[in-house]
Structure formats: structure tokens, C-alpha cells
Design an enzyme around this catalytic site. Sequence first.
Site, short mmCIF file in Angstrom:
data_model
loop_
_atom_site.label_atom_id
_atom_site.label_comp_id
_atom_site.label_asym_id
_atom_site.label_seq_id
_atom_site.Cartn_x
_atom_site.Cartn_y
_atom_site.Cartn_z
N LEU A 121 40.43 19.65 -11.45
CA LEU A 121 40.36 19.16 -12.83
C LEU A 121 39.21 19.81 -13.61
O LEU A 121 38.11 19.97 -13.11
CB LEU A 121 40.17 17.63 -12.83
CG LEU A 121 41.24 16.85 -12.08
CD1 LEU A 121 40.94 15.35 -12.11
CD2 LEU A 121 42.63 17.12 -12.66
N MET B 224 47.80 18.98 -11.00
CA MET B 224 47.73 19.51 -9.63
C MET B 224 46.27 19.56 -9.18
O MET B 224 45.93 20.27 -8.24
CB MET B 224 48.37 20.90 -9.58
CG MET B 224 49.85 20.85 -9.95
SD MET B 224 50.83 22.17 -9.20
CE MET B 224 50.00 23.59 -9.85
N ARG C 89 42.67 28.07 -12.49
CA ARG C 89 42.59 29.37 -11.81
C ARG C 89 41.39 30.20 -12.27
O ARG C 89 41.08 31.22 -11.64
CB ARG C 89 43.87 30.17 -12.06
CG ARG C 89 45.09 29.57 -11.40
CD ARG C 89 46.33 30.35 -11.80
NE ARG C 89 47.54 29.54 -11.63
CZ ARG C 89 48.24 29.48 -10.51
NH1 ARG C 89 47.88 30.17 -9.47
NH2 ARG C 89 49.32 28.73 -10.44
N HIS D 140 42.00 18.96 -18.51
CA HIS D 140 42.65 17.77 -17.92
C HIS D 140 41.98 16.49 -18.43
O HIS D 140 42.64 15.50 -18.74
CB HIS D 140 42.52 17.77 -16.39
CG HIS D 140 43.21 18.90 -15.71
ND1 HIS D 140 42.54 19.92 -15.08
CD2 HIS D 140 44.54 19.17 -15.55
CE1 HIS D 140 43.41 20.76 -14.55
NE2 HIS D 140 44.61 20.34 -14.82
N MET E 229 40.76 27.00 -20.86
CA MET E 229 40.40 26.45 -19.55
C MET E 229 41.63 26.43 -18.64
O MET E 229 42.73 26.11 -19.08
CB MET E 229 39.82 25.06 -19.70
CG MET E 229 38.47 25.11 -20.33
SD MET E 229 37.59 23.59 -20.08
CE MET E 229 36.12 23.93 -21.06
#
Length: 281
Positions: free
Chosen positions: A33, A30, A187, A37, A184
Site C-alpha cells: 500500500l 493487492m 511497482r 491506496h 504512485m
Amino acid sequence: MEIFRTRAEVHNYLNELRSPGRTVGFVPTMGALHQGHLSLIEAAKNKTSIVVCSIFVNPTQFNDKSDLENYPRPIEDDIRKLREVSCDVLFLPEVDEMYRSSDNWHIELDGLDIILEGEIRPGHYQGVTQIVKKLFDIVNPDYAFFGQKDFQQFMIISLMVKKLQMSVKLVRCPIVREKDGLAMSSRNVYLSEADRQNALALYKALTRAKTGFKDKSIAQVREEALDFLAASPGIEPEYFEIFNAETFQPAASKQEGTIIALVAARVGSIRIIDNMILTTK
Ligand code: PAF
């Protein structure tokens, strides 16, 4: 890196590249990054020939409208980061491209979608499976990569893949942590400096549980972790559960195979989740 905004374009492009022995690896995200990710993109690059990332803030998995509206969308930064790790393809659709007003979705998830995160965020996993199914149909990946941080999500997507007899193979990648242990998360940027410090209590509760697991009962480990969280400043614990990592049911005995602790708490106004495998192989 090629960037596509429509389903047809990305689907056709990948179909043209696909050939025997040339595999497609997929990392759905989403956006916003972070290193977690990027570690998934790295894992995909190591295992597959063509790496596709998607960035789509999926409205159907948000049960809180303001959470959806406020979700970070630093798209230029994300594109730069993906270029830096040599991602091959980015799929970047708008909501209208992914959803028609007639879309209906329900998949039976054997109750896994109504416990823990699913209990606190009703409908969340129906939304996650709905979009992941759509993305898998478009990208048709050989492998898809997900982080262990959303362990329940990984279990639920695995169940969907099995139930719908999809051919994609799922790869679960380790949690990436900050130097001090905080997992990590996109948010984390919303944590104030004080909350950022307070949030470490989740990692501490998990590491204490892992140490205690050798000599204590499951019930004792869980109770002590909840007490520790309740006594930690700025933390409102939501759950700390000890589950069998294969069945995703509460662990009844320490001899059950792989056992995992899963935790969620509010830190200030932000929800944080984390988990840790307690058993050593
Ligand atoms: O884990 C996420 O970022 C999302 O839940 C996913 C899998 C990309 C579906 O929107």
C-alpha cells in the site's frame, strides 16, 4: 481494525453490521500500500459508514509467473498503514480461500479486455474481473473505490457491474502523484535511482500532450508524445493512445466529450502505466 481470513467470517461480520442508512465502502487491493491506496480508504471513509479493504495478490491476473512471485508483499507494513488511516475491516485471504480447482470464468467485455493493457497482458482483465466479482459477492459493498491510474481496469469493472446488474456503485478517485509527478504505484519500489528519474518521461509526455491538445490534432499530439518517449533515455514506449474516456474507444474528434491519454512503457525491467484527462471542463 478487524482482520478476517475467510470469506464466511467477513461476510457474516458485515451482514451483522449492515442496517438501513449504514453503508459499506470497499477498497480492493493487492497490498504494498502507498498513498494512492490510502487516498481510496480516505474517500471511502468520507462517503460510507464501514470501510473494508482487501489485500489479495490475485494469481489469475498475472500472465507472468515471475511477476506474481516477485510481487511485493509487505503485509505487516500494510496492516500498520491501514490502522493509521482507521480502516474498519481488512479481508486477507489465502489463494485457497478464493479459488477452488474447478473455478472457470469468462465474461464478454466487448473487446475492452484485449486492447492496450489487455493486448500486452493477455487474460489480465479476465483475471481481474474474476476476482473482483468474487470479492463483491463476499463483501457486498454499497460503494467500491478504484484509482484512475488503472483507468482501463475501472472501465472494465464498470462494464462488468452493468452487464451483471450488480448494485454496487463505483467511485473513481484521482491519481496520486509524487512531488515530481510520477504516478504512485506498488511497482515503483523496484525502480533503480536512474530508472526512477527516467520514469518521469511518462508524466512529461502526458503534460506536454495536455498542453498541445488545445492547438494540435489528435494524431499530431499522439505522434509527438511517442517521439518524445522514444527519445527519452531508458524508456521503451509500449503505447500512447488518445481515447474517448466514456466509450473507451480511440478518440476520433476533439469534440467528443472527455478525452484521455493513456501511456505504457518499460523503464528498465519495470512496466509503468499512467494517464491524464486532456480535455478541460
Ligand atoms: O488494482 C488492483 O490492485 C487489482 O487489480 C484489484 C482490483 C485489487 C484486483 O486484484
